[in-house]
Design a protein around this motif. Structure first.
Motif, mmCIF file in Angstrom:
data_model
loop_
_atom_site.group_PDB
_atom_site.id
_atom_site.type_symbol
_atom_site.label_atom_id
_atom_site.label_comp_id
_atom_site.label_asym_id
_atom_site.label_seq_id
_atom_site.Cartn_x
_atom_site.Cartn_y
_atom_site.Cartn_z
ATOM 1 N N PHE A 301 38.842 -22.907 -24.927
ATOM 2 C CA PHE A 301 39.453 -23.319 -23.676
ATOM 3 C C PHE A 301 38.926 -24.719 -23.380
ATOM 4 N N GLN A 302 39.672 -25.708 -23.467
ATOM 5 C CA GLN A 302 41.101 -25.799 -23.594
ATOM 6 C C GLN A 302 41.454 -27.154 -24.199
ATOM 7 N N PHE A 303 42.734 -27.360 -24.582
ATOM 8 C CA PHE A 303 43.233 -28.677 -24.952
ATOM 9 C C PHE A 303 43.267 -29.539 -23.676
ATOM 10 N N PRO A 304 42.920 -30.837 -23.721
ATOM 11 C CA PRO A 304 42.711 -31.671 -24.909
ATOM 12 C C PRO A 304 41.279 -31.733 -25.430
ATOM 13 N N SER A 305 40.312 -31.124 -24.700
ATOM 14 C CA SER A 305 38.931 -31.150 -25.223
ATOM 15 C C SER A 305 38.880 -30.539 -26.616
ATOM 16 N N ALA A 306 39.599 -29.444 -26.782
ATOM 17 C CA ALA A 306 39.678 -28.773 -28.084
ATOM 18 C C ALA A 306 40.982 -29.172 -28.755
ATOM 19 N N ASP A 307 40.860 -29.919 -29.838
ATOM 20 C CA ASP A 307 42.015 -30.371 -30.594
ATOM 21 C C ASP A 307 41.751 -30.146 -32.075
ATOM 22 N N THR A 308 42.508 -30.799 -32.931
ATOM 23 C CA THR A 308 42.347 -30.562 -34.366
ATOM 24 C C THR A 308 40.953 -30.951 -34.866
ATOM 25 N N THR A 309 40.379 -32.013 -34.305
ATOM 26 C CA THR A 309 39.022 -32.407 -34.701
ATOM 27 C C THR A 309 38.013 -31.343 -34.307
ATOM 28 N N TRP A 310 38.179 -30.813 -33.089
ATOM 29 C CA TRP A 310 37.279 -29.763 -32.583
ATOM 30 C C TRP A 310 37.315 -28.526 -33.478
ATOM 31 N N ILE A 311 38.514 -28.011 -33.759
ATOM 32 C CA ILE A 311 38.595 -26.761 -34.519
ATOM 33 C C ILE A 311 38.168 -26.953 -35.967
ATOM 34 N N THR A 312 38.386 -28.125 -36.526
ATOM 35 C CA THR A 312 37.915 -28.387 -37.889
ATOM 36 C C THR A 312 36.399 -28.283 -37.952
ATOM 37 N N ALA A 313 35.723 -28.853 -36.955
ATOM 38 C CA ALA A 313 34.263 -28.780 -36.908
ATOM 39 C C ALA A 313 33.785 -27.358 -36.622
ATOM 40 N N ALA A 314 34.475 -26.665 -35.684
ATOM 41 C CA ALA A 314 34.056 -25.317 -35.307
ATOM 42 C C ALA A 314 34.216 -24.317 -36.452
ATOM 43 N N LYS A 315 35.207 -24.530 -37.285
ATOM 44 C CA LYS A 315 35.368 -23.670 -38.460
ATOM 45 C C LYS A 315 34.266 -23.906 -39.485
ATOM 46 N N GLY A 316 33.694 -25.105 -39.479
ATOM 47 C CA GLY A 316 32.648 -25.433 -40.431
ATOM 48 C C GLY A 316 33.091 -25.211 -41.859
ATOM 49 N N SER A 317 32.205 -24.659 -42.648
ATOM 50 C CA SER A 317 32.513 -24.390 -44.049
ATOM 51 C C SER A 317 33.143 -23.024 -44.271
ATOM 52 N N ALA A 318 33.221 -22.241 -43.174
ATOM 53 C CA ALA A 318 33.595 -20.835 -43.338
ATOM 54 C C ALA A 318 35.094 -20.609 -43.539
ATOM 55 N N PHE A 319 35.927 -21.408 -42.926
ATOM 56 C CA PHE A 319 37.369 -21.159 -42.925
ATOM 57 C C PHE A 319 38.151 -22.342 -43.464
ATOM 58 N N GLN A 320 37.596 -23.084 -44.390
ATOM 59 C CA GLN A 320 38.278 -24.237 -44.944
ATOM 60 C C GLN A 320 39.183 -23.809 -46.110
#
Length: 320
Positions: A301-320
């Motif tokens: 929660f929520q866009f625009p704080s959380a965008d594609t850059t945010w989720i890429t980092a939050a996924k880390g190495s686990a969901f690439q």
């Protein structure tokens, strides 16, 4: 959810369990034929949108690459507000074009119901008619489903079972119009509601899960606004504090399917009172959780704080 805070009255102290609200009602469109065939993702990456973005309502899908669900907030007892209302107010052609753009990008569009200001049980709203009205909004706007952000803290704190019964009936009724396998149906409980606690004598979401958990695709759990879940250990293993037993793996031990548990965090510091973890650090927490067999996903929660850059980092190495 989440931009304004309310307090849960505790037997021993004022303990925060907080959320968001909305403004600007629009009428619900007339129903159209049942069309969605939403695919429930094996791991859910969810972002809410409540703040105004543009006249197009949603940003270009490229801004949300890495997410697979966007939740328009909020559909309330008084109608569709904020981003949910703005989307419904678009022309049919504009809605269809945005839906096609997001579908091509692998992103489902759902609506989030209620939010912080609605008190469905306390206000005496009928769960069956409310569910039918909201389900028709989903169908009329060709959405992929609905997220239930029930935050009637007064009703849940009473501990008389009325809140749990209301949410149970509401969920069962939604599924009559929004069948499983065709529409996404999620809930967004406060993390403490998934742990045993005398403050929620009727069981809160542990009871709801026993009643209708099989109908719910996953839980977008609000791991914030409680003064807890500020590091990986508190988030994943031992919550402690006022609400023990409410970290990710403790909730699973309480009887909720591990991979229905989606880690929800504020996208930015200003998106919640507390509980923010920067996305890169969150990515390390996510990696620790996946190493222990969890694959639920991440909610922001929520866009625009959380965008594609945010989720890429939050996924880390686990969901690439």
């Amino acid at each position: 959810m989440f931009s304004f805070t309310r307090m849960i009255a505790s037997v021993s102290a004022a303990l925060a369990l907080a959320s968001v609200s909305s403004v600007l009602a629009v009428p619900i469109n007339n129903a159209s034929p049942l069309v969605s065939r939403a695919t429930v993702p094996s791991s859910a990456f969810v972002v809410y949108t409540d703040k105004f973005v543009s006249a197009d309502v949603l940003p270009p899908a490229t801004s949300l690459a890495g997410f697979n669900v966007v939740a328009l907030s909020f559909l309330t007892l008084n109608g569709a507000l904020d981003q949910a209302g703005a989307f419904a107010a678009l022309s049919a052609d504009a809605r269809a074009a945005k839906k096609a753009e997001y579908q091509a990008a692998g992103i489902n569009i759902v609506v989030s119901a209620f939010g912080e200001t609605d008190k469905p049980t306390t206000s005496g709203a009928d769960p069956t008619s409310t569910a039918n009205t909201m389900a028709q909004f989903v169908v009329a706007n060709a959405l992929d489903g609905i997220d239930v952000d029930y935050e009637d803290l007064d009703a849940m704190n009473k501990g008389d079972g009325a809140a749990e019964a209301w949410v149970t009936t509401f969920t069962q009724t939604l599924r009559q119009t929004l069948p499983q396998g065709q529409f996404i149906l999620t809930h967004a409980p406060l993390a403490p509601w998934l742990s045993p606690n005398q403050q929620f004598a009727a069981g809160a979401y542990l009871t709801i899960h026993k009643n209708v958990g099989s109908m719910i695709d996953w839980y977008n759990i609000q791991f914030y606004n409680q003064g807890l879940y500020a590091d990986c250990d508190g988030l994943l293993n031992t919550s402690g504090g006022a609400f023990p037993g409410s970290s990710l793996f403790e909730i699973a031990a309480n009887g909720v399917d591990l991979n229905k548990l989606v880690i929800g965090k504020p996208g930015g510091v200003s998106d919640a009172n507390d509980g923010f973890i920067d996305p890169a650090t969150l990515g390390t927490c996510v990696a620790q959780a996946t190493a222990k067999g969890w694959t639920g996903g991440v909610m922001a929660f929520q866009f625009p704080s959380a965008d594609t850059t945010w989720i890429t980092a939050a996924k880390g190495s686990a969901f690439q």
